[in-house]
Design a protein around this motif. Structure first.
Motif: not given
Length: 800
Positions: A19-25, A40-41, A61-64
């Motif tokens: 479980f990890a509340a991760v939001h990706f756009e 976006e992350l 394409i990457w994002k932290e």
């Protein structure tokens, strides 16, 4: 290049969910011919120990989750299909707690349905034009755009952001007046259409190496399409006009005096055309302007004061005090005098009571209207006699028009009822008006000239400009609102009715038109065709200029062509010949002037647009040298060609050839290409083709342009993209698997300089491939051991 080998292992492990509340756009944007994607992350519950990181299948394409805007990799390209392929071909990585001992990698895929370059639309700002200098310090920004995207944002800023205005009108809007005056400076206008929750792109839920799905995963996708222009606001004034013309009230007598008289100017105006300004006076001096009315009536006007607070503007009637306004700057404000009688003299006097000279140290007056008919004042034409009738006649209404104090509104009528307004004007000359309708599709506002229908609008329409030339003699003008519904009607609106007699001095209209028809092939896709018109020099230089084909599919401005694509040449020719093309000067303004001409290509065939084929490098080639051979084939009967090398990832031209003879088939002495994806394209030009015919443009009275030049030509182009990098490694041979105690052994001969990736999956036809390990090759036989309890059914080795 990647080489894969497979073998079977029989084993299973228990997958443990995370479980990890991760939001990706993931957001896709389009501007002119280019496309960009960025990610976006964000994460919470729990917060990352270090950062979470997301990467596209190729890692570009990457994002932290650290929020650092510079950590997004922006990928610009004119190849949307290739960009979408990069996002949807392969697995994305989600690395939880990147570069920490607890780091864990998850994989997911991105997919898209019914998503293409056409989804974005092509917004374009049509006023101001790029690089123009305008004297109106409160301009109306005009544009076209894709109304199917639900949100629209518009912004105007100075280069240093000292001036900033923005708005979010509905996506159906096509114009917006800057709400505050703009000081003399350089500016940019920006429009952005977007859909922040685009549902035709989706992801799978990330899973880790044990196949466990990540709980708390959310995602969102957006698309945007935008355009911008740079322009400047300058205080350079046009040639002065009379005070009556500047005030749109030349039917009234005007005099001026004081220590310095009022004068006409174009720098500070309400209507964007011209206005009267008080004279330059010293301390305790004044400047006045006045008029005398010949009949009873009422007067409307707009005023503005930009001076010290102790300076003021005083209004008197027959020398008696009527009202006053302080000198601080408040912007343009409307005012009305209701009770004027025949012989009354109205005077505006600016008094300078402070020596500091703040602002312009002046007062301004614009759009003076006088008459005894409120309906005539509402349409801004009190010099004419207006009548109205029908089931319920038209009437004046305040504060509805987007540019005026008041407007004329139709009456409410029942089923099959109508409401009309009419006047008579002595021609010849140019008539213009703004009209609007807010009704169902079955209701209409019809304009008739001398008893014949000349135009109509139906359904919901925002304010639109209509212009036509009136013939000599009396002309009866009638606007009729018709209700074809079975219920009570909505309403229609009429405003800003202006007439310029033909005797008025008209500027010289000149234009140099360039028209090219192009064959364009991108990579290995089928070629498409474009019709690309644009202007070089034109006059008057202070005007805007635009050209559009009959269906407005093809168009252009000065040095700019609209992007359009036809699947075959016949479609392109059909649009050229569909009907008259139109040249617009100052489109959708009261000063609009149009000329029409015809285009035909009676002998043009695909044989006149032969293909260009790049033979080296080839499309999608990898491991290409930084200095490869650039070769191609193409038509030998064209007049010239040019070659171009462009950095696809970072933008910008790497090298551009000079003009080459059409017999050239290679490009030498080319700049070294960077180790990125590059775009190489070759364009052939045929400037001597005589099969495109363009007639001389004529206005509505069959008058030609003062000066007209036109050039047409053909061009054929091929574009490819390739990747500069190391040589692709040869394939590997996997030796038969073996059991090594309780472990499974996989052996193969590695290659020096290559990197080898061992991956596994539980399903060969449709399963996801997960990494097991990777290592650099050294040319020796390598042995990889894995627990026999591993859940894999299949393994493979990728070398790159």
């Amino acid at each position: 290049m990647k080489v894969k080998s497979l073998f079977v292992a029989l084993a299973t492990l228990v997958a443990v969910p995370l479980f990890a509340a991760v939001h990706f756009e993931l957001n896709f944007a389009h501007a002119y011919v280019d496309y960009v994607v960025y990610a976006e992350l964000s994460a919470s519950d729990p917060e990352p120990v270090t950062v979470h990181r997301v990467e596209s299948p190729d890692g570009r394409i990457w994002k932290e989750t650290d929020g650092d805007a510079n950590s997004s990799a922006f990928i610009w390209t004119n190849n949307f299909e290739g960009l979408l392929f990069d996002c949807t071909n392969g697995l994305w990585k989600l690395i939880l707690n990147h570069e920490d001992a607890s780091a864990e990698t998850n994989w997911f895929s991105v997919s898209a349905n019914n998503f293409s370059a056409a989804t974005f639309g092509d917004p374009a700002i049509i006023y101001p034009v790029e690089g123009s200098a305008i004297t109106n310090n409160q301009p109306t920004i005009e544009w076209t755009g894709p109304s199917h995207l639900p949100e629209l944002y518009i912004q105007v800023t100075s280069d240093d952001y000292g001036f900033y205005e923005s708005d979010r009108p509905g996506s159906f809007a096509t114009e917006w007046m800057v709400p505050t005056p703009m000081p003399e400076d350089d500016y940019s206008a920006f429009i952005n259409y977007e859909h922040k929750d685009y549902r035709d792109v989706s992801t799978t839920t990330p899973t880790n190496a044990l196949g466990a799905a990540l709980s708390g995963w959310t995602n969102k996708f957006g698309i945007a399409s935008y355009a911008w222009v740079g322009f400047s606001v300058t205080n350079h004034s046009a040639a002065p006009t009379s005070l009556g013309t500047a005030l749109e009230a030349d039917y009234l007598p005007w005099t001026t005096g004081g220590e310095a008289g009022w004068f006409s100017q174009t720098d500070e105006t309400y209507d964007g055309i011209d206005a009267a300004q008080s004279g330059a006076v010293g301390l305790f001096e004044s400047s006045w302007i006045e008029t005398t009315v010949a009949q009873d009536g009422m007067m409307q006007f707009w005023l503005n004061i930009d001076a010290d607070e102790s300076d003021y503007l005083e209004l008197t009637v027959n020398g008696d005090y009527y009202d006053t306004w302080g000198g601080y700057y408040t912007g343009w404000e409307p005012y009305e005098i209701y009770d004027l009688y025949a012989g009354d003299t109205v005077r505006w006097t600016f008094y300078n009571d402070d020596a500091t000279g703040e602002g312009a140290d002046a007062a301004f007056l614009d759009r003076v209207e006088f008459g005894n008919d409120e309906l005539a004042l509402a349409v801004d034409a009190p010099q004419w006699t207006w009548t109205t009738g029908g089931e319920d006649g038209w009437y004046p209404e305040w504060y509805i028009s987007p540019m005026d104090i008041d407007t004329a509104v139709s009456g409410y009528v029942g089923p099959l009822g109508e409401s009309w307004i009419e006047t008579t004007v002595e021609g010849p000359g140019t008539l213009s008006f703004m009209w609007n309708i807010e009704v169902d599709e079955a209701e209409a506002l019809i304009f008739e000239l001398n008893g014949s229908e000349h135009g109509r609008i139906e359904g919901y329409r925002f304010w639109q400009l209509y212009t036509l030339e009136l013939p000599a003699g009396p002309n009866t003008l009638r606007w009729t609102f018709v209700n074809n519904e079975t219920e009570m009607s909505g309403q229609a609106f009429l405003d800003l009715v202006f007439f310029t007699p033909s005797g008025a001095v008209e500027p010289d209209y000149e234009a140099d038109l360039n028209l090219r028809i192009s064959r364009i092939k991108v990579g290995n896709d089928d070629a498409y065709y474009s019709v690309l018109p644009y202007f070089g020099d034109y006059a008057p230089a202070a005007s805007t200029i635009e050209v559009v084909s009959f269906n407005e599919i093809c168009g252009g401005e000065q040095y700019i062509s609209w992007h359009n694509a036809f699947t075959n040449l016949q479609e392109a020719i059909a649009e050229c010949e569909a009907g008259p093309w139109t040249i617009y000067y100052d489109r959708d303004t009261p000063q609009e002037k149009t000329f029409t001409f015809n285009v035909s290509a009676p002998t043009l065939t695909t044989n006149d647009l032969p293909p260009v084929a790049i033979t080296s490098p080839v499309q999608d080639a990898v491991g290409v040298s930084p200095n490869p051979a650039y070769t191609w084939t193409g038509p030998t009967n064209y007049t010239s060609l040019r070659a171009f090398l462009f950095n696809e990832e970072q933008g910008g031209y790497i090298d551009v050839s000079g003009s080459m003879p059409a017999t050239a088939t290679s490009w030498t002495n080319v700049a070294t290409a960077p180790e990125v994806t590059n775009r190489f394209f070759v364009t052939y030009y045929n400037h001597s083709y005589a099969g495109i015919e363009i007639s001389e443009p004529l206005d509505a009275s069959a008058n030609p342009l003062s000066l007209w030049n036109e050039w047409s030509w053909l061009e054929s182009q091929h574009r490819i993209t390739y990747l500069v990098g190391g040589n692709a490694p040869p394939s590997v041979t996997i030796l038969p698997p073996m059991m090594m105690g309780s472990d499974l052994g996989l052996a193969f001969l590695s290659h020096s300089g290559a990197t080898h990736f061992v991956e596994w999956s539980t399903n060969l036809p449709s399963g996801i491939w997960y990494p097991a390990t990777n290592f650099p090759g050294d040319g020796t036989t390598n042995l990889v051991t894995l627990p026999a309890t591993h859940p894999a059914a299949f393994f493979r080795v990728e070398s790159q």
